[in-house]
Design a protein around this motif. Structure first.
Motif, mmCIF file in Angstrom:
data_model
loop_
_atom_site.group_PDB
_atom_site.id
_atom_site.type_symbol
_atom_site.label_atom_id
_atom_site.label_comp_id
_atom_site.label_asym_id
_atom_site.label_seq_id
_atom_site.Cartn_x
_atom_site.Cartn_y
_atom_site.Cartn_z
ATOM 1 N N UNK A 179 0.829 -1.204 0.000
ATOM 2 C CA UNK A 179 0.000 0.000 0.000
ATOM 3 C C UNK A 179 0.863 1.253 0.000
ATOM 4 N N UNK A 180 1.940 1.228 0.755
ATOM 5 C CA UNK A 180 2.866 2.373 0.744
ATOM 6 C C UNK A 180 3.572 2.476 -0.608
ATOM 7 N N UNK A 181 3.850 1.344 -1.210
ATOM 8 C CA UNK A 181 4.434 1.303 -2.553
ATOM 9 C C UNK A 181 3.464 1.905 -3.573
ATOM 10 N N UNK A 182 2.193 1.553 -3.449
ATOM 11 C CA UNK A 182 1.170 2.143 -4.308
ATOM 12 C C UNK A 182 1.129 3.664 -4.125
ATOM 13 N N UNK A 183 1.239 4.096 -2.876
ATOM 14 C CA UNK A 183 1.159 5.529 -2.579
ATOM 15 C C UNK A 183 2.319 6.283 -3.232
ATOM 16 N N UNK A 184 3.506 5.681 -3.246
ATOM 17 C CA UNK A 184 4.658 6.323 -3.909
ATOM 18 C C UNK A 184 4.441 6.402 -5.416
ATOM 19 N N UNK A 185 3.889 5.327 -5.991
ATOM 20 C CA UNK A 185 3.586 5.341 -7.424
ATOM 21 C C UNK A 185 2.554 6.418 -7.727
ATOM 22 N N UNK A 186 1.554 6.523 -6.872
ATOM 23 C CA UNK A 186 0.529 7.559 -7.009
ATOM 24 C C UNK A 186 1.150 8.945 -6.937
ATOM 25 N N UNK A 232 -5.900 10.716 0.622
ATOM 26 C CA UNK A 232 -6.570 10.312 1.863
ATOM 27 C C UNK A 232 -6.858 8.818 1.858
ATOM 28 N N UNK A 233 -7.200 8.260 0.705
ATOM 29 C CA UNK A 233 -7.525 6.831 0.636
ATOM 30 C C UNK A 233 -6.307 5.964 0.928
ATOM 31 N N UNK A 234 -5.160 6.382 0.480
ATOM 32 C CA UNK A 234 -3.950 5.606 0.799
ATOM 33 C C UNK A 234 -3.690 5.640 2.306
ATOM 34 N N UNK A 239 -4.206 2.698 7.584
ATOM 35 C CA UNK A 239 -4.825 2.638 8.912
ATOM 36 C C UNK A 239 -5.671 1.370 9.065
ATOM 37 N N UNK A 240 -6.427 1.015 8.020
ATOM 38 C CA UNK A 240 -7.277 -0.163 8.082
ATOM 39 C C UNK A 240 -6.488 -1.439 8.258
ATOM 40 N N UNK A 241 -5.444 -1.608 7.468
ATOM 41 C CA UNK A 241 -4.624 -2.809 7.561
ATOM 42 C C UNK A 241 -3.921 -2.886 8.922
ATOM 43 N N UNK A 242 -3.518 -1.737 9.435
ATOM 44 C CA UNK A 242 -2.888 -1.695 10.757
ATOM 45 C C UNK A 242 -3.870 -2.129 11.842
ATOM 46 N N UNK A 243 -5.130 -1.673 11.730
ATOM 47 C CA UNK A 243 -6.166 -2.071 12.686
ATOM 48 C C UNK A 243 -6.414 -3.577 12.636
ATOM 49 N N UNK A 244 -6.431 -4.135 11.433
ATOM 50 C CA UNK A 244 -6.634 -5.582 11.293
ATOM 51 C C UNK A 244 -5.505 -6.339 11.979
ATOM 52 N N UNK A 281 -13.208 5.293 2.881
ATOM 53 C CA UNK A 281 -12.660 4.816 1.611
ATOM 54 C C UNK A 281 -13.693 4.799 0.496
ATOM 55 N N UNK A 282 -14.945 4.575 0.851
ATOM 56 C CA UNK A 282 -15.992 4.491 -0.174
ATOM 57 C C UNK A 282 -16.576 5.852 -0.516
#
Length: 284
Positions: A179-186, A232-234, A239-244, A281-282
């Motif tokens: 997800x952080x990798x996606x954020x850098x690409x974004x 914001x979605x990234x 945050x969501x994955x961390x909570x899981x 997210x939605x």
């Protein structure tokens, strides 16, 4: 009282207590079930994975000819690792669905979802996933296959969590890294596309360019708004994955006290947080 009536009364009492105990256990595991259900949704990760894969399709119109070749090569690399990224998510989702099933009253077959896991994931120089994640994926899918193929015999929330936590945590770590990798690409995409407007618009200062500049500024504002929403979605996905991860760790640490009020309250708070994150997210 005659012996037989007393015996039957005693048996009936034990049966009622047994049923009552089972009902209590099911009710007291509702927080585990709710946590697993919310975790299975893993809000936004699939969408962000697809967006990562399709980066070049969005950038292509803006790239100068000199950058086309590199753009196509990078696109091929992204598409080559995309299936692995999605497979990691599918394994975590199926684990959470299985955990939810074990924590509840219903019994239904998840066997068809085993076929959807694919052929595993690979360590790749173009992917943030390494051998640890490959091994964890293999371990978790084997656990799921044994549990589901056996009809969940000899499986409980406690044994599932105890056997699955280590591999699950490693896979969640991999998904956080992705997800952080996606954020850098974004972020690179945002700089590339908005940067073109920042450079070109000031030079289009002739009267004949006024309409073109107006349209370019409108497009720039629309893209800027789109990227702010995605920024914001990234953050929310992380945050969501961390909570899981934290919630499952809390279950693992309290396997002998899952019926306790404190643990149930903590899990309920994670459920509320995950629900809010999913709503964020939605939304736009």
């Amino acid at each position: 009282m005659p012996f037989l009536p007393r015996l039957f009364s005693w048996i009936a009492l034990c049966f009622c207590l047994l049923l009552g105990g089972c009902a209590t256990n099911n009710v007291s595991l509702q927080e585990v079930r709710a946590f697993a259900d919310q975790s299975a949704k893993l809000g936004g990760y699939a969408e962000l994975s697809t967006r990562f894969r399709d980066t070049y399709a969005r950038e292509q119109l803006y790239l100068p000819p000199a950058a086309e070749k590199i753009g196509r090569e990078t696109d091929a690399k992204r598409r080559a690792v995309y299936d692995d990224f999605v497979s990691a998510q599918k394994a975590v989702v199926l684990y959470m669905q299985t955990l939810s099933l074990l924590a509840g009253d219903a019994r239904y077959d998840l066997g068809d979802k085993l076929d959807d896991l694919g052929n595993g994931i690979k360590a790749n120089l173009d992917s943030p996933l390494d051998q640890r994640h490959v091994t964890a994926y293999t371990g978790l899918t084997r656990l799921l296959t044994r549990a589901i193929a056996s009809g969940y015999q000899n499986r409980s929330v406690e044994t599932m969590v105890r056997d699955g936590d280590r591999d699950l945590q490693i896979l969640l770590d991999g998904m956080l890294t992705l997800t952080r990798f996606y954020a850098k690409t974004h972020e690179n995409e945002k700089k590339t596309i908005l940067g073109i407007f920042d450079i070109e618009i000031p030079f289009a200062n002739q009267p004949k360019d006024r309409m073109l500049v107006t349209l370019a500024k409108v497009h720039y504002l629309n893209k800027s708004s789109e990227y702010k929403i995605l920024d914001k979605r990234y953050e929310l996905a992380v945050q969501g994955l961390t909570k899981v991860s934290l919630g499952h760790q809390k279950i693992r640490e309290n396997l002998g006290a899952l019926h306790g009020v404190e643990v149930r309250n903590i899990l309920s708070s994670y459920v509320r947080d995950l629900d809010m994150i999913r709503s964020g997210l939605s939304g736009n």
